[in-house]
Enzyme design. Structure first.
Site, PDB file in Angstrom:
ATOM      1  N   LYS A   1      37.565   1.822  91.385  1.00 52.37           N
ATOM      2  CA  LYS A   1      37.853   3.055  92.130  1.00 52.37           C
ATOM      3  C   LYS A   1      38.010   2.777  93.624  1.00 52.37           C
ATOM      4  O   LYS A   1      38.810   3.392  94.313  1.00 52.37           O
ATOM      5  CB  LYS A   1      36.747   4.091  91.897  1.00 52.37           C
ATOM      6  CG  LYS A   1      37.120   5.100  90.819  1.00 52.37           C
ATOM      7  CD  LYS A   1      36.325   6.389  90.908  1.00 52.37           C
ATOM      8  CE  LYS A   1      35.018   6.309  90.198  1.00 52.37           C
ATOM      9  NZ  LYS A   1      34.353   7.614  90.041  1.00 52.37           N
TER      10      LYS A   1
ATOM     11  N   GLU B   1      30.952   9.927  88.799  1.00 53.53           N
ATOM     12  CA  GLU B   1      30.753  10.418  90.166  1.00 53.53           C
ATOM     13  C   GLU B   1      32.084  10.977  90.668  1.00 53.53           C
ATOM     14  O   GLU B   1      33.118  10.320  90.516  1.00 53.53           O
ATOM     15  CB  GLU B   1      30.295   9.276  91.088  1.00 53.53           C
ATOM     16  CG  GLU B   1      29.960   9.773  92.484  1.00 53.53           C
ATOM     17  CD  GLU B   1      29.651   8.660  93.473  1.00 53.53           C
ATOM     18  OE1 GLU B   1      29.631   8.962  94.691  1.00 53.53           O
ATOM     19  OE2 GLU B   1      29.455   7.510  93.063  1.00 53.53           O
TER      20      GLU B   1
ATOM     21  N   ARG C   1      32.712  -3.308  80.138  1.00 57.97           N
ATOM     22  CA  ARG C   1      33.683  -2.355  80.672  1.00 57.97           C
ATOM     23  C   ARG C   1      35.077  -2.732  80.191  1.00 57.97           C
ATOM     24  O   ARG C   1      35.295  -3.858  79.725  1.00 57.97           O
ATOM     25  CB  ARG C   1      33.599  -2.308  82.201  1.00 57.97           C
ATOM     26  CG  ARG C   1      33.885  -3.620  82.881  1.00 57.97           C
ATOM     27  CD  ARG C   1      33.580  -3.555  84.358  1.00 57.97           C
ATOM     28  NE  ARG C   1      34.370  -2.512  85.003  1.00 57.97           N
ATOM     29  CZ  ARG C   1      34.059  -1.945  86.166  1.00 57.97           C
ATOM     30  NH1 ARG C   1      32.970  -2.315  86.801  1.00 57.97           N
ATOM     31  NH2 ARG C   1      34.824  -1.024  86.693  1.00 57.97           N
TER      32      ARG C   1
END
Length: 406
Positions: free
Chosen positions: A303, A43, A293
């Site tokens: 983020k 994104e 992850r």
């Protein structure tokens, strides 16, 4: 024929909605032939960090290695997952492309979720017509109370207790909700009004009619569309209703003929809505695989938190050399080769782990040792005069190895 996959290395939890009909399988095989396709869909709401480097490595390379796909049959789409105009910007869009190119990955093509806005809207209308979606006027607080009650009841059922005694429903307005059984005609009319901009932000949403008795809260009538009067950095100002991540993601995977949709483990509980939406629309269902992850020692890879550091001026922007972003690490002196080799060595599995910083530094030392120039110098020289030195300077010039490992 379809691509011959030699491994079931990327298998996830089975779900009834994930099964494709023979017709869908045949159509997909016709589209892809021997090609196996993945996608990298960040994104554009921040800069990419070293965790994204691992995701790129998986989607552009490691997944194919695990599956035994020959080089000529590998394809990866680079997709901007841009459904939230408030958090996204042109700066982020450009930075994502720059980092991808710098790391050396070559996508089959670049796509934008927002390019499918019309198609996504049409699918939403289809779901309303099928009775699988409805316009809802519940507030955020009401939805949270509804979700909490449904969760409590599901947990009671799972532990063999009676939910009607332990957590009774005070009113059908709360569960399943006062809007759930509105007519198709009413929902179509209201959704059209939402699209035309006749309501305030937050006044209405479009929700999917899923399953309040599920043990998975992601099945509690997810919001598919919300009203936002914010122009979109890529699509412009033509829309005031925007689809959410869960609704968009699987549909875009299907439209782009993706074979393997790879994400991180926190999305494991999103398998149900992912496949439910594709089942409800009778679209091709890619295989979803979740991997752990990247957790790097002493390193913040959220983020949201990195954005805080930038906004509160603790660092000089996203590409500050202290940041774990790809552009920050580039300024610190890391090369694309170092990051790609590190990600390859870390690999991809479902086991959660923290990678030691020394592993990254070791990779850097190893790869820089062949190219870094070495020099010897006297930091505190003493001037001496040699009185019995009979050689010319040419006679005492020596070639030495740049690296002790040469």
């Amino acid at each position: 024929g379809a691509a011959a996959i030699t491994s079931n290395a990327l298998e996830g939890r089975e779900i009834k909605w994930a099964i494709n009909s023979p017709e869908l399988e045949a159509k997909h095989a016709q589209t892809n032939g021997h090609i196996v396709r993945t996608r990298f869909p960040p994104e554009p709401n921040g800069y990419l960090h070293v965790g994204h480097a691992k995701s790129m490595n998986m989607n552009f390379s490691l997944a194919f290695e695990k599956l035994g796909v020959p080089m000529e049959h590998r394809r990866t789409i680079f997709r901007y997952d841009d459904t939230n105009p408030e958090a996204e910007s042109k700066e982020y869009i450009d930075s994502l492309r720059r980092d991808l190119q710098w790391l050396g990955w070559k996508p089959e093509r670049t796509t934008y979720s927002s390019d499918n806005f019309q198609q996504l809207h049409d699918f939403a209308v289809q779901l309303i017509q099928k009775g699988y979606a409805y316009v809802c006027d519940m507030t955020k607080e009401e939805m949270e109370a509804q979700r909490e009650l449904a969760m409590r009841r599901a947990n009671l059922v799972n532990s063999g207790q009676d939910p009607d005694t332990e957590a009774p429903i005070p009113s059908p307005d709360i569960l399943p909700g006062r809007n759930r059984n509105n007519s198709v005609e009413y929902n179509l009319r209201m959704f059209e009004k939402m699209k035309m901009g006749l309501f305030d932000e937050g006044a209405y949403t479009l929700r999917l009619k899923m399953d309040f008795e599920s043990s998975n809260p992601n099945m509690y009538d997810l919001v598919a569309y919300r009203i936002k009067y914010t122009p979109h950095p890529h699509a412009g100002s033509g829309w005031c209703v925007y689809p959410n991540y869960d609704f968009t993601h699987g549909i875009c995977d299907s439209l782009e003929a993706i074979d393997y949709s790879i994400c991180t483990l926190e999305f494991e509980t999103r398998r149900e809505p992912y496949y439910w939406i594709l089942w409800a629309l009778d679209l091709y269902r890619p295989k979803v695989y979740e991997m752990s992850r990247l957790n790097l020692q002493y390193t913040v890879l959220s983020k949201r938190r990195l954005l805080k550091l930038v906004n509160n001026h603790h660092v000089h922007g996203w590409d500050d050399p202290r940041m774990p972003t790809i552009s920050g690490m580039r300024r610190r002196g890391y090369t694309a080769d170092i990051l790609n080799t590190f990600c390859n060595d870390v690999g991809a599995s479902r086991a959660s782990n923290v990678v030691e910083m020394s592993k990254l530094q070791h990779t850097a030392r190893l790869l820089l040792s062949t190219t870094a120039r070495r020099a010897m110098a006297a930091l505190d020289p003493i001037l001496v005069t040699i009185t019995n030195f009979d050689f010319t300077p040419e006679q005492v010039t020596f070639e030495v190895q740049n690296s002790p490992t040469d």
